[in-house]
Design a protein around this motif. Structure first.
Motif, PDB file in Angstrom:
ATOM      1  N   MET B  29      30.973  27.962  45.243  1.00 20.96           N
ATOM      2  CA  MET B  29      31.236  29.077  46.146  1.00 20.96           C
ATOM      3  C   MET B  29      31.928  30.219  45.415  1.00 20.96           C
ATOM      4  SD  MET B  29      30.722  30.263  49.056  1.00 20.96           S
ATOM      5  CE  MET B  29      30.076  28.912  50.021  1.00 20.96           C
ATOM      6  N   GLY B  30      32.763  29.883  44.417  1.00 20.12           N
ATOM      7  CA  GLY B  30      33.435  30.923  43.637  1.00 20.12           C
ATOM      8  C   GLY B  30      32.421  31.861  42.997  1.00 20.12           C
ATOM      9  N   LEU B  31      31.363  31.284  42.451  1.00 16.79           N
ATOM     10  CA  LEU B  31      30.309  32.103  41.848  1.00 16.79           C
ATOM     11  C   LEU B  31      29.668  33.001  42.907  1.00 16.79           C
ATOM     12  CD1 LEU B  31      28.437  32.695  39.379  1.00 16.79           C
ATOM     13  CD2 LEU B  31      26.933  30.929  40.283  1.00 16.79           C
ATOM     14  N   LEU B  32      29.360  32.432  44.077  1.00 16.02           N
ATOM     15  CA  LEU B  32      28.698  33.205  45.119  1.00 16.02           C
ATOM     16  C   LEU B  32      29.603  34.328  45.625  1.00 16.02           C
ATOM     17  CD1 LEU B  32      27.093  30.199  47.006  1.00 16.02           C
ATOM     18  CD2 LEU B  32      25.911  31.906  45.630  1.00 16.02           C
ATOM     19  N   PRO B 123      40.009  48.055  44.700  1.00 14.71           N
ATOM     20  CA  PRO B 123      38.808  47.212  44.783  1.00 14.71           C
ATOM     21  C   PRO B 123      38.463  46.537  43.468  1.00 14.71           C
ATOM     22  CG  PRO B 123      38.421  49.305  45.869  1.00 14.71           C
ATOM     23  CD  PRO B 123      39.771  49.403  45.223  1.00 14.71           C
ATOM     24  N   ARG B 124      38.644  47.263  42.382  1.00 15.12           N
ATOM     25  CA  ARG B 124      38.340  46.669  41.072  1.00 15.12           C
ATOM     26  C   ARG B 124      39.275  45.517  40.752  1.00 15.12           C
ATOM     27  NH1 ARG B 124      34.839  49.024  37.782  1.00 15.12           N
ATOM     28  NH2 ARG B 124      34.074  50.974  38.657  1.00 15.12           N
ATOM     29  N   MET B 125      40.546  45.722  41.023  1.00 15.66           N
ATOM     30  CA  MET B 125      41.537  44.678  40.741  1.00 15.66           C
ATOM     31  C   MET B 125      41.267  43.463  41.626  1.00 15.66           C
ATOM     32  SD  MET B 125      43.905  44.124  38.653  1.00 15.66           S
ATOM     33  CE  MET B 125      44.348  42.398  38.581  1.00 15.66           C
ATOM     34  N   HIS B 126      40.859  43.735  42.865  1.00 13.23           N
ATOM     35  CA  HIS B 126      40.574  42.612  43.752  1.00 13.23           C
ATOM     36  C   HIS B 126      39.339  41.866  43.285  1.00 13.23           C
ATOM     37  CE1 HIS B 126      39.806  40.626  47.760  1.00 13.23           C
ATOM     38  NE2 HIS B 126      41.017  40.267  47.427  1.00 13.23           N
ATOM     39  N   TRP B 127      38.359  42.611  42.816  1.00 15.02           N
ATOM     40  CA  TRP B 127      37.174  41.961  42.238  1.00 15.02           C
ATOM     41  C   TRP B 127      37.616  41.091  41.071  1.00 15.02           C
ATOM     42  CZ3 TRP B 127      35.180  41.673  37.353  1.00 15.02           C
ATOM     43  CH2 TRP B 127      33.908  41.097  37.235  1.00 15.02           C
ATOM     44  N   PHE B 128      38.510  41.652  40.243  1.00 14.70           N
ATOM     45  CA  PHE B 128      38.935  40.890  39.074  1.00 14.70           C
ATOM     46  C   PHE B 128      39.665  39.612  39.468  1.00 14.70           C
ATOM     47  CE2 PHE B 128      41.967  39.669  35.806  1.00 14.70           C
ATOM     48  CZ  PHE B 128      41.097  39.487  34.739  1.00 14.70           C
ATOM     49  N   SER B 129      40.474  39.683  40.531  1.00 14.51           N
ATOM     50  CA  SER B 129      41.192  38.460  40.912  1.00 14.51           C
ATOM     51  C   SER B 129      40.203  37.398  41.405  1.00 14.51           C
ATOM     52  CB  SER B 129      42.291  38.741  41.937  1.00 14.51           C
ATOM     53  OG  SER B 129      41.785  39.440  43.028  1.00 14.51           O
ATOM     54  N   PHE B 131      37.175  37.128  40.291  1.00 13.88           N
ATOM     55  CA  PHE B 131      36.531  36.648  39.078  1.00 13.88           C
ATOM     56  C   PHE B 131      37.446  35.687  38.321  1.00 13.88           C
ATOM     57  CE2 PHE B 131      35.633  36.909  34.542  1.00 13.88           C
ATOM     58  CZ  PHE B 131      34.294  36.546  34.541  1.00 13.88           C
ATOM     59  N   ALA B 132      38.747  36.007  38.284  1.00 14.32           N
ATOM     60  CA  ALA B 132      39.685  35.156  37.549  1.00 14.32           C
ATOM     61  C   ALA B 132      39.770  33.771  38.188  1.00 14.32           C
ATOM     62  CB  ALA B 132      41.063  35.808  37.490  1.00 14.32           C
ATOM     63  N   VAL B 133      39.745  33.719  39.518  1.00 16.28           N
ATOM     64  CA  VAL B 133      39.786  32.418  40.188  1.00 16.28           C
ATOM     65  C   VAL B 133      38.521  31.624  39.854  1.00 16.28           C
ATOM     66  CG1 VAL B 133      39.807  31.243  42.402  1.00 16.28           C
ATOM     67  CG2 VAL B 133      41.234  33.253  42.062  1.00 16.28           C
ATOM     68  N   PHE B 134      37.387  32.315  39.930  1.00 15.00           N
ATOM     69  CA  PHE B 134      36.109  31.678  39.580  1.00 15.00           C
ATOM     70  C   PHE B 134      36.136  31.171  38.136  1.00 15.00           C
ATOM     71  CE2 PHE B 134      32.342  33.074  37.107  1.00 15.00           C
ATOM     72  CZ  PHE B 134      31.509  32.006  37.379  1.00 15.00           C
ATOM     73  N   ALA B 135      36.545  32.056  37.212  1.00 14.05           N
ATOM     74  CA  ALA B 135      36.556  31.672  35.800  1.00 14.05           C
ATOM     75  C   ALA B 135      37.514  30.507  35.572  1.00 14.05           C
ATOM     76  CB  ALA B 135      36.947  32.864  34.929  1.00 14.05           C
TER      77      ALA B 135
END
Lengths: 347, 485
Positions: B29-32, B123-129, B131-135
């Motif tokens: 789900m993290g990827l999705l 929005p970018r920082m939120h996207w990054f967070s 992504f960081a959880v997914f990674a």
């Protein structure tokens, strides 16, 4: 190399105690300092974004222990089987009470989780202290380096039938409860305003005098149950600075609080925790798990350490990895610096 | 079996099986969610943002479950398997410690920002967070599979005079030939899980929203249902294929090469054969050493394993009994359930993708029902897959090096293990019920509305609530989701 890893693991534990210490202490105070639902959400939001990361220091410390001292990990974890299982259950209950509470807006549901959160936090502060007490006092290690300790025995100060909970470890446990509760109050004062902050100040004023008393008790009884600490300290008298700095930390913290300097009083309390731990760590070295009664059977940094190649190669990834961790942890704490503004989205 | 050994094994098996349900879901789900967040960032379309936030809530619940049930796993190496930890800590200490430093910090630090920071962060920082959880979760998976890969196929170590294992080559440990395929197989399994859940919940919303008596809210949710079904199928199809070929296939080839006993056991092959058949169904009969009521495809097993139809595959009878997995039937069934489900997943996703391409998917009620009912099955496939790996490794903890009976904590009695086992059973039962209850509530609230979740209704006034719940389905639905309307 073993000594370096000993101090690295000890440093991770110290960071754990300072960081998770304040959110455990906050949890122990939760029911007392926050009465209404918005107040309780404010308290939860003050630790909300960070408690999970704080707890990871314990896990990462555990991981580093498997790496650096596999025999200590194997012997300690199996020997403290029952209390560790209970710690696990408390950690689980505490985590889900934070996570599940906000999902239902119900006057029955939320107070249940408030109580679970607070009680599990409180018990954890005592258990962590008792764990430290056990490691300082020593355990009945057998020739193979293993042991299995009963949960409790007689609680009498005399006799050799050690329990995981006995008079000494319980004293340390209560000292830990008071220290972390005070530490948590410092955090809440730093992060909140109004009524909650006033109650946290009151809690801090109440816990401070018994905390000093228990620190004195613990110090005295530690010299009694673990003679090696005094020997090490007397061998290097400059080491007496460590507990003195700790004492300075807790004294100044109280003064800073009275003077309204919130960050300084929090850092004073943090310094107290760190330097108390450093005193213990220094005093025990090179033992990592003393054998009660027979110091020669103790697990030390040397006989418990992993293979030299593994310790050496791990430094190459551990150091850059931890610099990265400290970097973004700092970033996250800065992101949420300042007082909590009750946010409808979180907890 | 010695009762202490039995209960320590059961303890671990129970806690890992329950734990494993959650990370497989969150890693997929993290990827999705990252895909949804990326689309939101690129298109500026609020709908993707809301879709991501809806899944974020369920993700958050599942993630918490994964974390709290994961901590006992790390403890149990020491508490219940002390002799194993002592003997192998000099090797697997690397990967376990690396998981802490590189994965746990990353995911737990950014999870809070991701779940609660969407207003405070750019929005970018939120996207990054996100992504960081997914990674972080995928890195975590890597180090855990690396640890398991060492147990399955030990490399880069030597045995010291005192019997303890010592690492001799860091890179061999991380480049273990077993690791690559096992990791990819596990991760694609996670993506299959996430995709099927997303598509299944999407199908549920579509089925609800397309009823003639559907409320405006249900119709709104159905629009999100299209996003979910479409993304679930578009990601789920390649993942379902990849989990079988090449990752599952190569994993099986590895087992055949390095663990011949495990291979014969999972395939249900008792006799050594040239041109061995592939068993589809049948019941292992351990008394008579044969398979009852078999349905087989001739020669295919030889071909799949060695790429030759007449290759010889060794059967159990030609392997010393003390090398056999100690529960052959369970191992055999676990493997066959996994493979059977995996085949069904490919079929389901192929059919759904074909309908999607023909723009009929959102109206095909039968397919939507099928997708909805398919959602729980990847969890079964994950569990049986893990059982295949772990039962196949028996009777070894570290294959060929340390036997399971020599690894558990000798100082922890069976009675103490039962005590904590019962505690975990009670606690996990409670956790499971609460999780399902809360996740079902989030699904009930749905992704679309304003004021449909308790979080939103706390937004101060509560005045706009009635309007929100009854809000009309938006008309500016992105064209990408409109096919089939």
């Amino acid at each position: 190399m073993e000594t370096l890893w000993f101090y690295l693991v000890a440093a991770m534990v110290a960071v754990y105690v300072v960081l998770d210490g304040f959110d455990l202490g906050t949890g122990a105070l939760h029911l007392f300092i926050a009465r209404t639902d918005p107040e309780r959400r404010t308290v939860l939001q003050s630790i909300g974004p960070v408690w999970d990361g704080n707890e990871v220091w314990l896990l990462a410390g555990g991981g580093a222990m498997v790496l650096a001292f596999p025999r200590l990990y194997a012997s300690g974890f199996s020997g403290f089987y029952l209390p560790l299982m209970m710690v696990l259950w408390l950690l689980i209950l505490r985590a889900i009470s934070i996570e599940f509470r906000s999902h239902l807006k119900s006057p029955i549901w939320r107070p249940i989780w408030d109580v679970v959160f607070s009680v599990s936090s409180l018990l954890l502060t005592i258990f962590l202290g008792a764990a430290l007490g056990n490691v300082v006092r020593g355990v009945p290690l057998g020739e193979d380096g293993y042991f299995f300790a009963p949960l409790w025995t007689s609680f009498r100060p005399t006799g050799s039938d050690l329990g995981i909970l006995d008079w000494y470890t319980l004293t340390v446990g209560l000292a830990s409860f008071l220290a972390l509760t005070y530490h948590g109050a410092m955090w809440v004062i730093l992060k909140t305003e109004g009524e909650i902050r006033e109650r946290a100040k009151r809690a801090a004023r109440w816990t401070w005098p018994p905390l000093l008393l228990f620190v004195a008790l613990v110090t005295f009884s530690t010299f009694l149950v673990q003679p090696q600490v005094a020997e090490r300290m007397n061998g290097t008298p400059v080491a007496y600075l460590l507990p003195l700095v700790a004492l300075g930390g807790i004294l100044s913290s109280r003064r800073f609080m009275a003077g309204g300097r919130e960050l300084a009083s929090f850092l004073g309390s943090a310094a107290f925790l760190v330097f108390m731990l450093m005193s213990v760590v220094f005093g025990l070295y090179p033992m990592v798990l003393p054998a009660a009664g027979d110091p020669a059977a103790s697990l030390t940094v040397f006989n418990a350490a992993g293979p030299p190649y593994a310790l050496r190669v791990a430094l190459f990834w551990w150091i850059p990895g931890m610099i990265l961790v400290v970097g973004y942890t700092t970033f996250i704490y800065r992101q949420m610096a300042g007082k909590v503004e009750l946010d409808t989205d979180g907890y | 079996m010695d009762p202490a050994l039995f209960f320590h094994r059961f303890h671990f098996a129970f806690t890992i099986s329950f734990h494993y349900l959650f990370p497989q879901f969150t890693m997929g789900m993290g990827l999705l969610i990252v895909i949804l967040k990326t689309k939101a960032l690129r298109t500026g379309d609020e709908r993707f943002e809301k879709a991501a936030r809806f899944w974020g809530k369920i993700f958050g619940l599942a993630f918490a479950m994964g974390v709290v049930t994961g901590i006992p796993m790390e403890f149990q190496f020491g508490t219940n398997w002390a002799r194993f930890s002592e003997a192998t800590g000099g090797v697997i200490g690397q990967t376990l410690a690396m998981e802490g430093v590189f994965a746990f910090f990353l995911e737990s630090s950014f999870l809070g920002l991701f779940l609660f920071g969407h207003k405070r962060l750019s929005p970018r920082m939120h996207w990054f967070s996100a992504f960081a959880v997914f990674a972080g979760s995928w890195i975590s998976g890597f180090f855990i599979v690396a640890t398991n890969a060492f147990m399955q196929h030990p490399v880069g170590y030597e045995i010291q005079p005192d019997g303890m294992l010592a690492l001799t080559s860091y890179w061999s440990l991380l480049l273990n030939p077993w690791l690559l395929w096992q990791y990819l197989h596990t991760m694609t399994g996670a993506v299959v899980t996430g995709s099927f859940v997303m598509a299944g919940i999407g199908a549920y919303y579509l089925l609800l929203g397309q009823r003639t008596d559907a409320s405006p809210e249900a119709r709104l949710h159905a629009e999100y249902g299209k996003v979910f079904v479409k993304l679930g199928v578009l990601v789920g199809l390649p993942a379902s294929v990849l989990v079988a070929f090449p990752t599952g296939d190569m994993q099986a080839v590895n087992v055949a090469e390095h663990q011949p006993a495990a291979f014969a056991s999972m395939e249900g092959l008792f006799d050594t054969e040239e041109g061995a058949p592939l068993v589809l169904i049948g019941q292992p009969d351990m008394e008579n050493m044969r398979l009852d009521n078999p349905i087989e495809v001739p020669r295919i097993l030889s071909f799949l394993t060695y790429r030759r139809f007449d290759a010889e595959v060794v059967g159990l009878k030609d392997i010393p009994r003390d090398q056999w997995p100690d529960n052959v039937p369970l191992h055999y069934y676990a493997y066959h359930i996994m493979v059977g489900l995996g085949t069904l997943f490919i079929g389901t996703m192929l059919l759904a993708a074909w309908l999607l391409l023909r723009r009929k998917l959102f109206r095909s009620r039968a397919m939507l029902w099928a997708l909805m009912f398919a959602a729980p099955f990847p969890f079964i496939a994950n569990t049986t897959g893990w059982m295949t790996a772990e039962l196949g490794r028996q009777p070894w903890l570290v294959y060929g090096v340390l036997r399971t009976e020599d690894g558990y904590s000798a100082t922890v009695s069976a009675g103490n293990a039962i005590f904590s086992l019962l505690g975990f059973m009670g606690l996990y039962l409670l956790l499971g019920i609460l999780f399902l209850f809360l996740a079902a509530r989030e699904v009930g609230h749905g992704p679309g509305g304003h004021g449909t979740s308790p979080h939103d209704s706390e937004r101060g006034d509560g005045g706009s609530e009635g309007g929100g719940a009854g809000g009309l389905p938006h008309t500016d639905i992105p064209s990408a989701f409109n096919e089939g309307r």
